[in-house]
Design an enzyme around this catalytic site. Structure first.
Site, PDB file in Angstrom:
ATOM      1  N   SER A 107      50.321  32.704  16.684  1.00  0.00           N
ATOM      2  CA  SER A 107      50.253  33.881  15.814  1.00  0.00           C
ATOM      3  C   SER A 107      49.910  33.531  14.368  1.00  0.00           C
ATOM      4  O   SER A 107      50.211  32.446  13.894  1.00  0.00           O
ATOM      5  CB  SER A 107      51.574  34.627  15.860  1.00  0.00           C
ATOM      6  N   GLN A 157      50.804  33.620  10.755  1.00  0.00           N
ATOM      7  CA  GLN A 157      52.169  33.614  10.257  1.00  0.00           C
ATOM      8  C   GLN A 157      52.253  32.973   8.881  1.00  0.00           C
ATOM      9  O   GLN A 157      51.302  32.359   8.400  1.00  0.00           O
ATOM     10  CB  GLN A 157      53.057  32.814  11.223  1.00  0.00           C
ATOM     11  N   HIS A 213      55.717  31.218   6.325  1.00  0.00           N
ATOM     12  CA  HIS A 213      57.144  30.920   6.312  1.00  0.00           C
ATOM     13  C   HIS A 213      57.686  31.156   4.915  1.00  0.00           C
ATOM     14  O   HIS A 213      57.056  30.759   3.931  1.00  0.00           O
ATOM     15  CB  HIS A 213      57.384  29.473   6.748  1.00  0.00           C
ATOM     16  N   LYS A 230      60.833  26.753   5.878  1.00  0.00           N
ATOM     17  CA  LYS A 230      60.242  26.020   6.996  1.00  0.00           C
ATOM     18  C   LYS A 230      58.867  25.474   6.623  1.00  0.00           C
ATOM     19  O   LYS A 230      57.855  25.880   7.185  1.00  0.00           O
ATOM     20  CB  LYS A 230      60.133  26.944   8.221  1.00  0.00           C
ATOM     21  N   GLU A 255      55.816  22.973   6.818  1.00  0.00           N
ATOM     22  CA  GLU A 255      55.324  22.277   8.013  1.00  0.00           C
ATOM     23  C   GLU A 255      54.217  21.297   7.652  1.00  0.00           C
ATOM     24  O   GLU A 255      53.404  21.575   6.777  1.00  0.00           O
ATOM     25  CB  GLU A 255      54.701  23.274   9.009  1.00  0.00           C
ATOM     26  N   HIS A 289      48.799  31.126   7.961  1.00  0.00           N
ATOM     27  CA  HIS A 289      48.131  30.150   8.825  1.00  0.00           C
ATOM     28  C   HIS A 289      48.269  30.521  10.293  1.00  0.00           C
ATOM     29  O   HIS A 289      49.124  31.318  10.668  1.00  0.00           O
ATOM     30  CB  HIS A 289      48.689  28.739   8.600  1.00  0.00           C
ATOM     31  N   ARG A 327      55.506  36.967  11.279  1.00  0.00           N
ATOM     32  CA  ARG A 327      54.262  37.067  12.040  1.00  0.00           C
ATOM     33  C   ARG A 327      53.496  38.329  11.705  1.00  0.00           C
ATOM     34  O   ARG A 327      54.086  39.352  11.385  1.00  0.00           O
ATOM     35  CB  ARG A 327      54.551  37.079  13.539  1.00  0.00           C
ATOM     36  N   LYS A 377      54.462  39.212  19.897  1.00  0.00           N
ATOM     37  CA  LYS A 377      55.821  39.238  19.341  1.00  0.00           C
ATOM     38  C   LYS A 377      55.934  40.229  18.188  1.00  0.00           C
ATOM     39  O   LYS A 377      54.951  40.792  17.728  1.00  0.00           O
ATOM     40  CB  LYS A 377      56.202  37.841  18.848  1.00  0.00           C
TER      41      LYS A 377
HETATM   42 ZN   LIG Z   1      53.883  27.851  10.951  1.00  0.00          ZN
END
Ligand SMILES: [Zn+2]
Length: 401
Positions: free
Chosen positions: A99, A101, A103, A126, A128, A263, A282, A288
């Site tokens: 998806s 998304q 954070h 979060k 990444e 991203h 998302r 979802k």
């Molecule tokens: Zn991510």
């Protein structure tokens, strides 16, 4: 300590032996049977409760080991992260887009968790880091403004869902003051456009693509839109490719995603490290829950060319490079030792770390290293790799303190 780790079979994973998650896991765990139709999406290395790793020899969970021996974490980690391993390390095999998304930043995550604890299950950020193992495709960050303007000018259906009035104002905006506001309005109009309108415009756009020649198809990203449409029919995310950079990473190139950066991973295999959190906002390419309001509000709308998105490591020694993002939660070292090397000592870390063997052949403490094997390494432990008979590639995730 060798770890036994857990696999996640999300539907976007590569299938059966095609998946590196399955094939590497099988080498380290020969008793494992690979299902022909099962998507093997992720391997989780760490203490996260949704997929905790355990001591391969005794079956005790890693978090229980760390509860009894917090000194394994190292002093700085104990202090900063309250006696917890602060990161989750993963291997991903992606067959189908994840998806779109972003954070939340730490403070925003705390707020979201307080207000909607059923959706945002923890109060942590979060960030990444993804390091490609095979050619890897992703959407990441907003494109330079003139690229987006070009698409808005040339793709009639995109203009229709943004709204002609907003599109017109966007096209006459010079790059500079006020750009972010109008870009935000365009993006938000797209994300909140009615499903009927999205369905209709996507239908018209795909029909139009089928009459275009090769050059015109490429200039409007037809192959990418068609692929995403086949995976997520009628999804607004198919239009997002005109706003977000489309990146193709070569193996061992990396991408760092800080807070509020939109991203979507599209295809390929990577190792990924992140802070211990599940907070995902998302907005598309997903069945979802979509929280469009929160997403549109939180994004930074910074526009940058794709090549600036590639995250560079620093050299530690002749075999080791380290990716150090601007967060304390994690860093990842990439270690490549050529065949013929008989003795190499890894840099000593002040943090507990997880070592993941991806390729090659060598010995460690007279144990033969198998591909796919995962080791927990205590803080300040000395690791010596010997007898490298095939080029060795491994990754080491640790706290960044
Ligand atoms: Zn991510």
């Amino acid at each position: 300590m060798e770890l036994k780790c857990q696999i996640q079979t999300y539907d976007w994973g590569k299938i059966g032996t095609e998946s590196k998650v399955a094939s590497l896991y099988k080498i380290a765990n020969p008793e494992f049977e690979i299902g022909n139709d099962t998507p093997y999406a992720e391997l989780w290395m760490g203490t996260h409760t949704n997929g905790p790793s355990e001591n391969k020899l005794t079956g005790e969970s890693l978090s229980s080991v760390l509860n009894s021996h917090p000194e394994y974490l190292g002093e700085p980690v104990r202090e900063k992260f309250d006696n917890q391993l602060p990161f989750l390390f993963k291997l991903l095999s992606i067959n189908k887009a994840l998806s779109i998304q972003a954070h939340p930043a730490k403070q925003h995550a705390e707020l979201l968790h307080r207000e909607q604890p059923n959706i945002y299950k923890d109060p942590n950020h979060k960030p990444e880091l993804a390091i490609a193992l095979t050619p890897f495709e992703a959407l990441c960050g907003f494109r330079p403004i003139n690229e987006i303007q070009n698409f808005v000018k040339n793709v009639r259906e995109l203009r229709a869902i943004i709204g002609t009035d907003t599109a017109e104002r966007f096209l006459t905006t010079e790059d500079g003051a006020g750009t972010k506001e109008i870009l935000k309005e365009c993006f938000k109009n797209m994300m909140t456009c009615s499903q009927d309108q999205i369905t209709e415009q996507l239908k018209q756009m795909l029909q139009k693509f089928s009459f275009f020649d090769e050059e015109k198809r490429n200039s409007q990203l037809a192959p990418l839109v068609e692929r995403l449409y086949s995976q997520f029919p009628n999804d607004v995310g198919c239009f997002a490719v005109y706003f977000l950079n489309y990146l193709k990473l070569k193996p061992l190139e990396a991408l760092y995603l800080g807070p509020n950066e939109p991203h979507a991973y599209l295809y390929g295999e990577c190792v990924e490290c992140m802070a211990c959190s599940d907070n995902v906002v998302r907005a598309g390419l997903t069945p979802k829950y979509k929280d469009v309001e929160t997403l549109c509000f939180m994004l930074t709308y910074d526009c940058q060319p794709a090549e600036l998105k590639i995250f560079k490591p620093t050299v530690e020694d002749k075999y080791c490079e380290i990716f150090k993002p601007p967060v304390p939660d994690f860093a990842v070292a990439k270690i490549m030792i050529p065949h013929g090397e008989d003795y190499y000592q890894l840099p000593i870390r002040n943090s507990a770390s997880i070592l993941f063997i991806v390729g090659g052949s060598a010995k460690y403490n007279s144990i033969k290293l198998k591909n796919g094997s995962v080791f927990f390494v205590t803080a300040n432990e000395k690791i010596v790799i010997e007898n490298v008979t095939q080029d060795l590639l491994m990754f080491q995730a640790m706290a960044n303190l």
